[in-house]
Design a protein around this motif. Structure first.
Motif, mmCIF file in Angstrom:
data_model
loop_
_atom_site.group_PDB
_atom_site.id
_atom_site.type_symbol
_atom_site.label_atom_id
_atom_site.label_comp_id
_atom_site.label_asym_id
_atom_site.label_seq_id
_atom_site.Cartn_x
_atom_site.Cartn_y
_atom_site.Cartn_z
ATOM 1 N N ASP A 1 -16.967 25.845 -37.366
ATOM 2 C CA ASP A 1 -16.961 25.169 -38.664
ATOM 3 C C ASP A 1 -15.636 25.364 -39.395
ATOM 4 O O ASP A 1 -15.114 24.439 -40.029
ATOM 5 N N VAL A 2 -15.086 26.579 -39.332
ATOM 6 C CA VAL A 2 -13.805 26.865 -39.996
ATOM 7 C C VAL A 2 -12.684 26.095 -39.304
ATOM 8 O O VAL A 2 -11.827 25.492 -39.960
ATOM 9 N N LYS A 3 -12.699 26.115 -37.988
ATOM 10 C CA LYS A 3 -11.673 25.394 -37.215
ATOM 11 C C LYS A 3 -11.705 23.905 -37.530
ATOM 12 O O LYS A 3 -10.658 23.277 -37.762
ATOM 13 N N ASP A 4 -12.908 23.327 -37.540
ATOM 14 C CA ASP A 4 -13.032 21.888 -37.792
ATOM 15 C C ASP A 4 -12.476 21.507 -39.160
ATOM 16 O O ASP A 4 -11.819 20.472 -39.312
ATOM 17 N N ALA A 5 -12.749 22.348 -40.157
ATOM 18 C CA ALA A 5 -12.283 22.051 -41.508
ATOM 19 C C ALA A 5 -10.757 22.049 -41.582
ATOM 20 O O ALA A 5 -10.156 21.248 -42.304
ATOM 21 N N LEU A 6 -10.113 22.924 -40.823
ATOM 22 C CA LEU A 6 -8.654 23.015 -40.852
ATOM 23 C C LEU A 6 -7.993 21.891 -40.057
ATOM 24 O O LEU A 6 -7.053 21.248 -40.538
ATOM 25 N N VAL A 7 -8.471 21.636 -38.836
ATOM 26 C CA VAL A 7 -7.803 20.636 -37.992
ATOM 27 C C VAL A 7 -8.040 19.222 -38.512
ATOM 28 O O VAL A 7 -7.248 18.314 -38.225
ATOM 29 N N SER A 8 -9.108 19.017 -39.284
ATOM 30 C CA SER A 8 -9.369 17.672 -39.810
ATOM 31 C C SER A 8 -8.279 17.221 -40.774
ATOM 32 O O SER A 8 -8.132 16.020 -41.023
ATOM 33 N N LYS A 9 -7.526 18.164 -41.301
ATOM 34 C CA LYS A 9 -6.471 17.834 -42.257
ATOM 35 C C LYS A 9 -5.074 17.909 -41.635
ATOM 36 O O LYS A 9 -4.074 17.793 -42.342
ATOM 37 N N MET A 10 -5.021 18.110 -40.309
ATOM 38 C CA MET A 10 -3.726 18.192 -39.626
ATOM 39 C C MET A 10 -3.379 16.846 -38.989
ATOM 40 O O MET A 10 -4.246 16.155 -38.451
ATOM 41 N N ALA A 11 -2.123 16.490 -39.033
ATOM 42 C CA ALA A 11 -1.666 15.274 -38.367
ATOM 43 C C ALA A 11 -1.740 15.479 -36.852
ATOM 44 O O ALA A 11 -1.554 16.600 -36.362
ATOM 45 N N PRO A 12 -1.999 14.399 -36.087
ATOM 46 C CA PRO A 12 -2.128 14.535 -34.630
ATOM 47 C C PRO A 12 -0.924 15.200 -33.968
ATOM 48 O O PRO A 12 -1.078 16.023 -33.066
ATOM 49 N N GLU A 13 0.295 14.831 -34.419
ATOM 50 C CA GLU A 13 1.475 15.426 -33.796
ATOM 51 C C GLU A 13 1.579 16.923 -34.076
ATOM 52 O O GLU A 13 2.013 17.706 -33.224
#
Length: 452
Positions: free
Chosen positions: A75-87
């Protein structure tokens, strides 16, 4: 997911960083994060409220993103990567093991996952796509494709020169895998044997047979059991044609064992084992409401039994006072059996060949405990209330419920597993419903019969 650091140190670090964030000392926080290991940063992120977590993530060195993501709860990982650009996410996965990259990408939306894959170089993308093609809970989803292979017709000296030219070995490498021209696994050569064998010795003469390879579709729980029983550090993974497709290492197996333990513990409370401690209120409330709703139905079933004997309860206050004892004792006894059976199922100790013996054993334990506590509690009630009839009623009800609890504690987890429902999630609630209904029915039914 994150490894535990010393509790006192962790709390002290969290307190210091929280105070620094509150005071706007972002440069100081960045320096502290630079001095911390990625595993410890993961612990810090999981222990921080969501707003502080986002600030900490921005202050963290991007070079550490990959290792940190690998350690975070889902859950913590998902919240962080959802706001990261693909590159940026693609850059974070550079240098990560294939299985770890697959773990990160599996939780992403399909379109974002494809964008991240498109940012990778061809070799890395092919390795990750291979890992993603297998179910997450199998050996294929667990394995790493970074494997060193050698041929059996070369000498040990050739292998040693090849390793020196390569310069480094994948983590947790304790053996090299011997394959034929079609990449079929034919054996493995341990590093110990490699280093202690004469250089002119052919590999085929000192290698061990490939009789301990793991099939790619093996369940991850079975993989963990194999590692535990055979004390492996790593193991090769092969497909149905015996072609080597990867290897599994002990660090990945430890993650499986830990996740299974967390899953069992959290499921008993109806919670997701990866649930974020600081998840949004409405998100957490929605997840927990499902479990609470199921428990309401179980409670209503027990209440309906009490309602059937409303006249008895109105006629005798003593019955109302004592009515909770019988279902409570049955629930405790049954849950002990449920826990034992769930553990046995998880470890592979229970199957068709021995389930009858286990059922008879637990029924006998329930009967023995039933007799013991029926006599003891019956005597207490007679002395306390001075009513022999009431003592007999509660004794018979206690014996009945403890006997039924022993049987139900075995049958319920087995039935749930057979119909593909997690016993850890639903076993306790189902058992409590049975012991409440049986206990109340026996106690109130006997009271109604004997009093009236």
């Amino acid at each position: 997911m994150a490894e535990q650091i010393e509790f006192d140190q962790a709390h002290q670090t969290l307190h210091e960083i929280t105070q620094a964030l509150d005071n706007g000392r972002f440069v100081h926080v960045r320096r502290q994060l630079q001095d911390m290991e990625p595993e410890d940063i993961a612990v810090l992120l999981e222990a921080s409220p969501r707003k502080a977590r986002e600030v900490l993530w921005q202050l963290t060195d991007p070079e550490d993103y990959g290792e940190i993501l690998d350690e975070l709860a889902e859950d913590v990982k998902d919240a962080l990567v959802s706001k990261m650009a693909p590159e940026k996410l693609a850059e974070a996965t550079e240098g990560m093991d294939t299985d770890d990259v697959a773990y990160v990408l599996r939780s992403l939306p399909d379109d974002l996952s494809r964008e991240v894959l498109a940012q990778m170089d061809t070799a890395d993308r092919l390795r990750v796509e291979t890992a993603l093609s297998y179910p997450e809970d199998t050996a294929g989803g667990l394995m790493n494709t970074d494997v060193i292979t050698i041929r059996g017709d070369v000498d040990v000296d050739v292998v040693l020169r090849y390793l020196r030219m390569r310069g480094e070995l994948p983590e947790a490498t304790d053996a090299l895998y011997v394959v034929d021209n079609e990449n079929k696994l034919i054996g493995h050569l341990s590093l110990t044997t490699l280093l202690t064998t004469q250089p002119d010795t052919p590999v085929s003469e000192v290698m061990d047979d490939a009789d301990e390879a793991i099939k790619v579709d093996t369940k991850d729980s079975d993989v963990a059991s194999l590692f535990e029983r055979r004390n492996w550090v790593s193991a090769p993974v092969v497909d149905e044609h015996q072609i080597l497709v990867g290897r599994i290492t002990i660090d990945d197996v430890v993650d499986v064992i830990r996740e299974d333990a967390e899953h069992s513990m959290m499921s008993m409370a109806g919670l997701d084992d990866d649930e974020d401690t600081f998840a949004p209120v409405f998100q957490s409330a929605r997840k927990r409401s499902i479990w609470l709703g199921a428990n309401v139905l179980a409670a209503l079933a027990a209440a309906s039994v009490s309602n059937m004997f409303e006249g008895t309860l109105q006629a005798m206050a003593s019955v109302a006072v004592l009515m909770t004892i019988v279902p409570s004792m049955g629930g405790v006894a049954g849950n002990q059996t449920v826990a034992l059976v769930i553990r046995g199922l998880a470890l592979g100790h229970i199957g068709q060949s021995n389930k009858r013996e286990l059922l008879l054993k637990e029924a006998a334990i329930g009967l023995l405990n039933g007799v013991l506590w029926a006599v003891l509690i019956g005597l207490i009630i007679v002395i306390w209330k001075g009513e022999v009839e009431l003592g007999i009623i509660i004794s018979v009800a206690m014996l009945t419920n403890l006997f039924v609890a022993g049987i139900a504690g075995v049958v319920i987890p087995m039935v749930l597993k057979k119909i593909n429902i997690d016993p850890a999630l639903a076993g306790g609630m189902a058992l409590t419903t049975v012991t409440d209904v049986v206990g109340l029915s026996a106690f109130l039914g006997l009271a109604t019969f004997m009093i009236h």
